[in-house]
Design a protein around this motif. Sequence first.
Motif, PDB file in Angstrom:
ATOM      1  N   GLY A  96       0.808  -1.210   0.000  1.00  0.00           N
ATOM      2  CA  GLY A  96       0.000   0.000   0.000  1.00  0.00           C
ATOM      3  C   GLY A  96       0.840   1.258   0.000  1.00  0.00           C
ATOM      4  O   GLY A  96       2.071   1.222  -0.104  1.00  0.00           O
ATOM      5  N   ASP A  97       0.164   2.365   0.137  1.00  0.00           N
ATOM      6  CA  ASP A  97       0.768   3.691   0.041  1.00  0.00           C
ATOM      7  C   ASP A  97       1.338   4.115   1.398  1.00  0.00           C
ATOM      8  O   ASP A  97       0.680   3.991   2.427  1.00  0.00           O
ATOM      9  N   ASN A  98       2.568   4.624   1.365  1.00  0.00           N
ATOM     10  CA  ASN A  98       3.179   5.189   2.560  1.00  0.00           C
ATOM     11  C   ASN A  98       3.963   6.435   2.154  1.00  0.00           C
ATOM     12  O   ASN A  98       5.148   6.582   2.444  1.00  0.00           O
ATOM     13  N   ARG A  99       3.286   7.350   1.468  1.00  0.00           N
ATOM     14  CA  ARG A  99       3.958   8.542   0.944  1.00  0.00           C
ATOM     15  C   ARG A  99       4.411   9.487   2.054  1.00  0.00           C
ATOM     16  O   ARG A  99       5.371  10.236   1.892  1.00  0.00           O
ATOM     17  N   THR A 100       3.695   9.512   3.186  1.00  0.00           N
ATOM     18  CA  THR A 100       4.067  10.397   4.286  1.00  0.00           C
ATOM     19  C   THR A 100       4.083   9.609   5.590  1.00  0.00           C
ATOM     20  O   THR A 100       3.540   8.503   5.680  1.00  0.00           O
ATOM     21  N   ARG A 101       4.668  10.185   6.608  1.00  0.00           N
ATOM     22  CA  ARG A 101       4.754   9.528   7.915  1.00  0.00           C
ATOM     23  C   ARG A 101       3.387   9.431   8.576  1.00  0.00           C
ATOM     24  O   ARG A 101       3.206   8.668   9.532  1.00  0.00           O
ATOM     25  N   TYR A 102       2.428  10.212   8.093  1.00  0.00           N
ATOM     26  CA  TYR A 102       1.105  10.239   8.711  1.00  0.00           C
ATOM     27  C   TYR A 102       0.097   9.329   8.002  1.00  0.00           C
ATOM     28  O   TYR A 102      -1.048   9.224   8.433  1.00  0.00           O
ATOM     29  N   TYR A 103       0.522   8.721   6.899  1.00  0.00           N
ATOM     30  CA  TYR A 103      -0.396   7.863   6.144  1.00  0.00           C
ATOM     31  C   TYR A 103       0.350   6.597   5.763  1.00  0.00           C
ATOM     32  O   TYR A 103       1.273   6.624   4.939  1.00  0.00           O
ATOM     33  N   ASN A 104      -0.030   5.477   6.349  1.00  0.00           N
ATOM     34  CA  ASN A 104       0.720   4.242   6.168  1.00  0.00           C
ATOM     35  C   ASN A 104      -0.249   3.066   6.049  1.00  0.00           C
ATOM     36  O   ASN A 104      -0.652   2.477   7.049  1.00  0.00           O
ATOM     37  N   GLU A 105      -0.623   2.748   4.819  1.00  0.00           N
ATOM     38  CA  GLU A 105      -1.574   1.654   4.591  1.00  0.00           C
ATOM     39  C   GLU A 105      -1.022   0.295   5.006  1.00  0.00           C
ATOM     40  O   GLU A 105      -1.743  -0.477   5.661  1.00  0.00           O
ATOM     41  N   PRO A 106       0.226  -0.067   4.655  1.00  0.00           N
ATOM     42  CA  PRO A 106       0.714  -1.403   5.028  1.00  0.00           C
ATOM     43  C   PRO A 106       0.729  -1.642   6.534  1.00  0.00           C
ATOM     44  O   PRO A 106       0.347  -2.721   6.998  1.00  0.00           O
ATOM     45  N   VAL A 107       1.190  -0.660   7.307  1.00  0.00           N
ATOM     46  CA  VAL A 107       1.232  -0.836   8.757  1.00  0.00           C
ATOM     47  C   VAL A 107      -0.172  -0.961   9.332  1.00  0.00           C
ATOM     48  O   VAL A 107      -0.412  -1.769  10.248  1.00  0.00           O
ATOM     49  N   THR A 108      -1.115  -0.198   8.796  1.00  0.00           N
ATOM     50  CA  THR A 108      -2.503  -0.302   9.263  1.00  0.00           C
ATOM     51  C   THR A 108      -3.067  -1.685   8.967  1.00  0.00           C
ATOM     52  O   THR A 108      -3.740  -2.287   9.820  1.00  0.00           O
ATOM     53  N   MET A 109      -2.769  -2.222   7.784  1.00  0.00           N
ATOM     54  CA  MET A 109      -3.218  -3.571   7.456  1.00  0.00           C
ATOM     55  C   MET A 109      -2.577  -4.594   8.399  1.00  0.00           C
ATOM     56  O   MET A 109      -3.249  -5.494   8.905  1.00  0.00           O
ATOM     57  N   TRP A 110      -1.264  -4.440   8.612  1.00  0.00           N
ATOM     58  CA  TRP A 110      -0.544  -5.354   9.504  1.00  0.00           C
ATOM     59  C   TRP A 110      -1.141  -5.318  10.915  1.00  0.00           C
ATOM     60  O   TRP A 110      -1.354  -6.362  11.531  1.00  0.00           O
ATOM     61  N   ARG A 111      -1.422  -4.122  11.414  1.00  0.00           N
ATOM     62  CA  ARG A 111      -1.955  -3.980  12.770  1.00  0.00           C
ATOM     63  C   ARG A 111      -3.326  -4.656  12.893  1.00  0.00           C
ATOM     64  O   ARG A 111      -3.588  -5.366  13.871  1.00  0.00           O
ATOM     65  N   ASP A 112      -4.181  -4.456  11.900  1.00  0.00           N
ATOM     66  CA  ASP A 112      -5.512  -5.064  11.958  1.00  0.00           C
ATOM     67  C   ASP A 112      -5.434  -6.584  11.819  1.00  0.00           C
ATOM     68  O   ASP A 112      -6.203  -7.312  12.464  1.00  0.00           O
ATOM     69  N   LEU A 113      -4.520  -7.069  10.993  1.00  0.00           N
ATOM     70  CA  LEU A 113      -4.372  -8.519  10.844  1.00  0.00           C
ATOM     71  C   LEU A 113      -3.771  -9.148  12.096  1.00  0.00           C
ATOM     72  O   LEU A 113      -4.154 -10.258  12.485  1.00  0.00           O
ATOM     73  N   ARG A 114      -2.855  -8.456  12.751  1.00  0.00           N
ATOM     74  CA  ARG A 114      -2.351  -8.948  14.031  1.00  0.00           C
ATOM     75  C   ARG A 114      -3.481  -9.011  15.049  1.00  0.00           C
ATOM     76  O   ARG A 114      -3.535  -9.928  15.876  1.00  0.00           O
ATOM     77  N   GLY A 115      -4.394  -8.037  14.961  1.00  0.00           N
ATOM     78  CA  GLY A 115      -5.561  -8.061  15.845  1.00  0.00           C
ATOM     79  C   GLY A 115      -6.478  -9.235  15.575  1.00  0.00           C
ATOM     80  O   GLY A 115      -7.271  -9.619  16.450  1.00  0.00           O
ATOM     81  N   GLN A 116      -6.371  -9.816  14.376  1.00  0.00           N
ATOM     82  CA  GLN A 116      -7.135 -11.019  14.048  1.00  0.00           C
ATOM     83  C   GLN A 116      -6.255 -12.270  14.142  1.00  0.00           C
ATOM     84  O   GLN A 116      -6.573 -13.303  13.556  1.00  0.00           O
ATOM     85  N   HIS A 117      -5.150 -12.163  14.877  1.00  0.00           N
ATOM     86  CA  HIS A 117      -4.279 -13.302  15.238  1.00  0.00           C
ATOM     87  C   HIS A 117      -3.536 -13.903  14.052  1.00  0.00           C
ATOM     88  O   HIS A 117      -3.211 -15.094  14.071  1.00  0.00           O
ATOM     89  N   VAL A 118      -3.239 -13.082  13.036  1.00  0.00           N
ATOM     90  CA  VAL A 118      -2.345 -13.541  11.972  1.00  0.00           C
ATOM     91  C   VAL A 118      -0.911 -13.333  12.453  1.00  0.00           C
ATOM     92  O   VAL A 118      -0.567 -12.266  12.959  1.00  0.00           O
ATOM     93  N   ARG A 119      -0.080 -14.357  12.316  1.00  0.00           N
ATOM     94  CA  ARG A 119       1.289 -14.286  12.824  1.00  0.00           C
ATOM     95  C   ARG A 119       2.110 -13.229  12.071  1.00  0.00           C
ATOM     96  O   ARG A 119       1.954 -13.041  10.865  1.00  0.00           O
ATOM     97  N   HIS A 120       2.989 -12.574  12.803  1.00  0.00           N
ATOM     98  CA  HIS A 120       3.860 -11.570  12.197  1.00  0.00           C
ATOM     99  C   HIS A 120       4.699 -12.177  11.078  1.00  0.00           C
ATOM    100  O   HIS A 120       4.906 -11.548  10.018  1.00  0.00           O
ATOM    101  N   GLU A 121       5.198 -13.393  11.277  1.00  0.00           N
ATOM    102  CA  GLU A 121       6.070 -14.022  10.280  1.00  0.00           C
ATOM    103  C   GLU A 121       5.322 -14.445   9.016  1.00  0.00           C
ATOM    104  O   GLU A 121       5.957 -14.839   8.026  1.00  0.00           O
ATOM    105  N   ASP A 122       4.003 -14.361   9.050  1.00  0.00           N
ATOM    106  CA  ASP A 122       3.203 -14.700   7.873  1.00  0.00           C
ATOM    107  C   ASP A 122       2.849 -13.476   7.044  1.00  0.00           C
ATOM    108  O   ASP A 122       2.004 -13.552   6.145  1.00  0.00           O
ATOM    109  N   MET A 123       3.488 -12.339   7.334  1.00  0.00           N
ATOM    110  CA  MET A 123       3.193 -11.102   6.608  1.00  0.00           C
ATOM    111  C   MET A 123       4.466 -10.377   6.226  1.00  0.00           C
ATOM    112  O   MET A 123       5.425 -10.350   6.990  1.00  0.00           O
TER     113      MET A 123
END
Length: 246
Positions: A96-123
């Motif tokens: 995803g897009d991370n053009r600025t420090r205030y907008y980070n799609e990949p980290v937001t996706m990672w955080r939500d998937l971790r909240g659904q118990h997807v392992r860090h090493e699987d992303m």
Amino acid sequence: MVALLWKVFKVLLMALGAALLLASLLFVGANVWVLSQTQGRIQHALPLCGPERVGIVFGTSHWTRSGVRNPHFDARINAASRLIRLGRVEHLLLSGDNRTRYYNEPVTMWRDLRGQHVRHEDMTLDYAGFSTFDTLARARDVFDVERALLVTQSWHLPRALFIADALGVDAVGCAAPERPVAGLWRLQAREWVARASTVGDLYLWGREPYFLGPVEPLEIAPQIWNAVMIDGALDEVGTGEEDLAE
């Protein structure tokens, strides 16, 4: 003089009409081409998607302009986490897009998937997936992906699959289940324009990705159930060797 001006006006009007007709035919033709080449590779039932080693999840904003959660973002995240749980994919490339420090799609996706118990090493996070084209070009050239399951909305998948074909990525689509939402028709209409533009990008203007960088092949961790099966098999082999020794 008036007759001459009228004749020139009619010629210009006819030329304009012909240009509009040609543009319309090209617009419709491009969309028909994209849809006809890809519709047979889109699966709408998550348990039937894949199996593939890599699933590519396309980024989008997790908030709408009205300040509420983006249902399209949530649908992609929910689909990706379920595909992992079902064993239909082994690893997720979150692009995803991370053009600025205030907008980070990949980290937001990672955080939500971790909240659904997807392992860090699987992303794996791709911070330069500024567009569908960039995501797929980087998947091939940076992350060394040759085959993938594309996870996004059904109206987005034809364009994504078409780009994957042009880039030589062997891909199939998995449509994220969605509920009816307001304003969907605007996204679908915009997608028609995007498909026509994509044909031009790929075959007329030779589009290049915004940023590539060094090659970073994905590191796909062993799945838990695979590890359990391997341990069980090794235990059986050890027991058999002990029996032979006796």
